[in-house]
Design a protein around this motif. Structure first.
Motif, mmCIF file in Angstrom:
data_model
loop_
_atom_site.group_PDB
_atom_site.id
_atom_site.type_symbol
_atom_site.label_atom_id
_atom_site.label_comp_id
_atom_site.label_asym_id
_atom_site.label_seq_id
_atom_site.Cartn_x
_atom_site.Cartn_y
_atom_site.Cartn_z
ATOM 1 N N CYS A 1 13.726 51.953 45.594
ATOM 2 C CA CYS A 1 14.774 52.828 46.141
ATOM 3 C C CYS A 1 15.800 52.094 47.008
ATOM 4 O O CYS A 1 16.456 52.698 47.855
ATOM 5 N N GLY B 1 10.169 64.533 46.679
ATOM 6 C CA GLY B 1 11.038 63.649 45.911
ATOM 7 C C GLY B 1 12.333 63.249 46.582
ATOM 8 O O GLY B 1 12.601 63.557 47.743
ATOM 9 N N SER C 1 14.516 59.278 40.533
ATOM 10 C CA SER C 1 13.849 58.042 40.100
ATOM 11 C C SER C 1 12.782 58.305 39.043
ATOM 12 O O SER C 1 12.299 59.425 38.881
ATOM 13 N N LYS D 1 9.878 57.280 39.252
ATOM 14 C CA LYS D 1 8.642 57.632 39.968
ATOM 15 C C LYS D 1 8.478 59.144 40.034
ATOM 16 O O LYS D 1 7.367 59.668 39.947
HETATM 17 S S1 MSK Z 1 11.958 57.109 48.844
HETATM 18 S S2 MSK Z 1 11.407 57.701 45.250
HETATM 19 S S3 MSK Z 1 14.266 58.306 46.905
HETATM 20 S S4 MSK Z 1 11.594 60.268 47.605
HETATM 21 FE FE1 MSK Z 1 10.041 57.357 48.363
HETATM 22 FE FE2 MSK Z 1 13.020 58.897 48.509
HETATM 23 FE FE3 MSK Z 1 12.612 59.295 45.920
HETATM 24 FE FE4 MSK Z 1 12.725 56.892 46.832
#
Ligand code: MSK
Length: 651
Positions: free
Chosen positions: A343, A452, A561, A563
């Motif tokens: 990120c 998220g 993302s 993820k």
């Molecule tokens: S940091 S994965 S922008 S939640 Fe976990 Fe934020 Fe999404 Fe990155």
């Protein structure tokens, strides 16, 4: 040198969301600082529709082949259909997202092992959790010291990453019925890394797996290896090393940056660097070094989930979420931004150049052109943290005019699933019984997870907080993680006072216990805490015998993302209804989308949906929660009862 003036046109920048950020971006733009705002304007194009809907195949050099569903001749040169291509692309997103958490989990396990062997300056802080995990992994504890136990546990956990056969141990924590279902459907992950590798093989050009449903089953195995495997491993080992979070007060938003301290911002996901920095920032020699250059001390602040990790455990303030990362630097008040993995926008390097800020990468897996690279290894954690901090101190005197907006908000964070146990059940009778009882009696209609990223493609922050406000107003207890949590924090929703915005029932419970209606459960890997909380609800009894029966739903309103796709898919595979905002990466194929949005519910008990309107998203979640209540026979709304002291004690 004069700076180029870039006009700031607010209405065309959908990612402008909070007053503090708008104000910083406006001024920074006038000084010629380019951020995502200008990049979006300059590109001035919408995302590619084929790519967005998942029907662009570039897995071989015949293509890219772009396909339109329903047009018979619109298939790949190899004959691949839109459904197959979209399923391949979806599976690869799951693989990439899961891989990020898996690599995080592996790094945590390696650090844990080093700490256990006294080769890294971290300790075993949560012995209770160490013993719990040792029992789970069949590590003998009788008559053994914590060091021995931790070494054997660390080795067993680490072995799961390369494991080829068997089942990941953490999955045995799921409700028995869910485990049986996974077994029956052949979805149990065999090893952590294996499932990612197999997706990459299955989606390679010409591999036999050209059946979109079969591809999704492998994506499911991989996503489960993330949520119930690597992410859970990361969360639990981090808790053992760095303590299991308990509720604490902190502050969020750009105003946490200090005018008279050396500001060091930590950004990324893995907590090792931030933990070491948090220790070092208190050291008298470091404070003295800061004072020598005219600062009052060190002000550590977080961005994204590295920030969430140290917020949850130490109350370190959060300066910003994902979308705010460049804004944080554009304040001109940051001496150093120390980043690890995930990120992290490449644009940070350009923004840092406009100021005295040093951007420092610390992971060998994540270097950025234009940034300083100082590799961090857990064995030398404190020395590395000292070196990083001294570099930041050296920049303090070079700070020019800083624009720190006067905006920050109190939050209460640190709600691990163990905390919920004690908070509602009390110190001596820790249990989920009161939560279950309140769901059964209808004061709390159900549980909503809002998790998220935040996104510059929407009015960031507003989408999250609108969903959350709707949910709590309808007596849905909300659990948040990641940047969704930061957005809620900025809006004041993570304070007990936010109970005023909740419906009567939820408000009654929150005011009795003194908790906010929105509980910050941590970082991205900490979504595994939500899986365990859902399992505890099931195990407590009265709300069915599987997660799919619990009145609960999840959403990622501003996801961006890969993820997030992996996280969403492991929730769906765990029996949860999950809604994503704005766009979904399979909509180019009706067959696959129909499978993920409808048919899959018959198999997994959970399903996907997509919705852009935050109010409609909340309505869909509430409707699902009410449907689950009806199935459990607890749909009747109870009369509101005014509580006397005795009843409150009982509650
Ligand atoms: S940091 S994965 S922008 S939640 Fe976990 Fe934020 Fe999404 Fe990155």
């Amino acid at each position: 040198m004069a700076r180029k003036i870039i006009p700031f046109t607010k209405p065309e920048c959908p990612g402008i969301f909070c007053e503090a950020s708008t104000c910083v971006l406006e001024e920074a733009a006038r000084d010629g600082v380019k951020t995502y705002v200008q990049r979006m304007e300059e590109r001035a194009i919408q995302p590619c529709l084929f790519g967005q809907g998942g029907t662009c195949c570039r897995n071989c050099s015949f293509g890219p082949c772009m396909m339109i569903d329903d047009v018979p001749e619109s298939i790949g040169i190899c004959g691949a259909t839109p459904a197959t291509v979209a399923a391949r692309n979806f599976s690869r997103m799951v693989a990439a997202g899961a891989a990020a958490h898996m690599d995080h989990g592996r790094e945590t396990a390696l650090t844990f092992l080093a700490a256990a062997k006294a080769e890294a300056p971290f300790e075993i802080k949560d012995e209770k959790k160490l013993h719990f995990l040792a029992e789970l992994y069949k590590v003998k504890t009788d008559g053994r010291g914590k060091k021995d136990i931790a070494i054997e546990l660390g080795e067993k956990v680490l072995a799961e990453f390369g494991q080829q056969e068997g089942v990941l141990v953490m999955l045995s924590r799921a409700p028995a019925k869910r485990q049986e279902l996974w077994k029956k459907l052949g979805l149990l992950p065999r090893g952590v890394d294996r499932e990612v590798v197999e997706i990459m093989h299955r989606t390679h050009m010409g591999t036999e797996d050209q059946d979109y449903k079969n591809l999704i089953f492998q994506a499911t195995r991989c996503a489960l290896a993330d949520g119930w495997g690597a992410s859970m491993i990361a969360t639990e080992l981090q808790d053992i090393m760095f303590t299991t979070p308990v509720p604490l007060r902190a502050v969020v938003n750009l105003g946490v940056l200090s005018e008279d301290h050396v500001n060091i911002v930590i950004h990324g996901h893995e907590p090792q660097v931030p933990e070491a920095m948090a220790i070092v920032a208190q050291e008298p020699e470091i404070v003295a070094a800061a004072q020598k250059v005219g600062a009052k001390g060190i002000n550590l602040a977080g961005v994204c989930c590295s920030g969430n990790e140290v917020l949850m455990r130490h109350g370190v303030p959060i300066a910003g979420s994902f979308v705010q990362q460049e804004v944080v630097l554009a304040t001109g008040a940051v001496e150093a931004m120390v980043v690890d993995v995930q990120c992290i926008m490449q644009g940070l390097a350009e923004v840092a150049k406009c100021f005295h800020t040093e951007l420092i990468t610390t992971s060998p897996r994540a270097q950025i052109t234009g940034a300083t690279h100082i590799e961090f290894h857990p064995e030398h954690a404190l020395d590395a943290a000292r070196a990083l901090t001294l570099r930041a101190i050296a920049r303090f005197e070079k700070r020019g005019t800083a624009r720190i907006p006067d905006r920050k908000m109190d939050v209460v964070a640190g709600f691990s699933h163990e905390t919920i146990n004690h908070m509602l059940g009390g110190t001596f009778r820790a249990s989920y019984r009161p939560l279950n009882d309140n769901i059964i009696n209808g004061r709390i209609r159900g549980v909503g997870a809002v998790v998220g990223c935040d996104s510059c493609r929407v009015e960031s922050g507003l989408v999250h907080t609108t969903v959350v406000k709707e949910l709590i107003a309808n007596n849905v207890l909300v659990l948040v993680t990641g940047c969704a949590a930061t957005a809620c924090g900025r809006e004041g929703l993570l304070r007990p006072e936010a109970a005023e915005l909740a419906g009567h029932g939820l408000r009654e419970v929150c005011e009795t216990v003194g908790m906010p209606p929105v509980l910050h459960m941590g970082s991205c890997v900490d979504n595994s805490r939500i899986l365990i909380a859902a399992t505890e609800i099931v195990k407590e009894g009265g709300l069915g015998d599987d997660i799919s029966q619990v009145p609960a739903a999840g959403c990622a309103p501003e996801w961006m993302s890969e993820k997030a796709i992996s996280i969403g898919h492991y929730f769906v595979a765990s029996g949860v209804f999950v809604v994503f905002g704005r766009t979904f990466p399979t909509t180019g194929s009706k067959d696959l989308t129909n499978f993920l949005f409808k048919e899959i519910e018959n198999l997994y008990g959970g399903r996907w949906a997509v919705e852009s309107d935050p109010k409609e998203m909340a309505r869909m979640m509430i409707e699902h929660i009410e449907k689950k209540r009806e199935a459990l026979g607890i749909q009747e709304k109870k009369e509101r009862v005014l509580f006397d002291m005795a009843m409150r004690r009982e509650l």
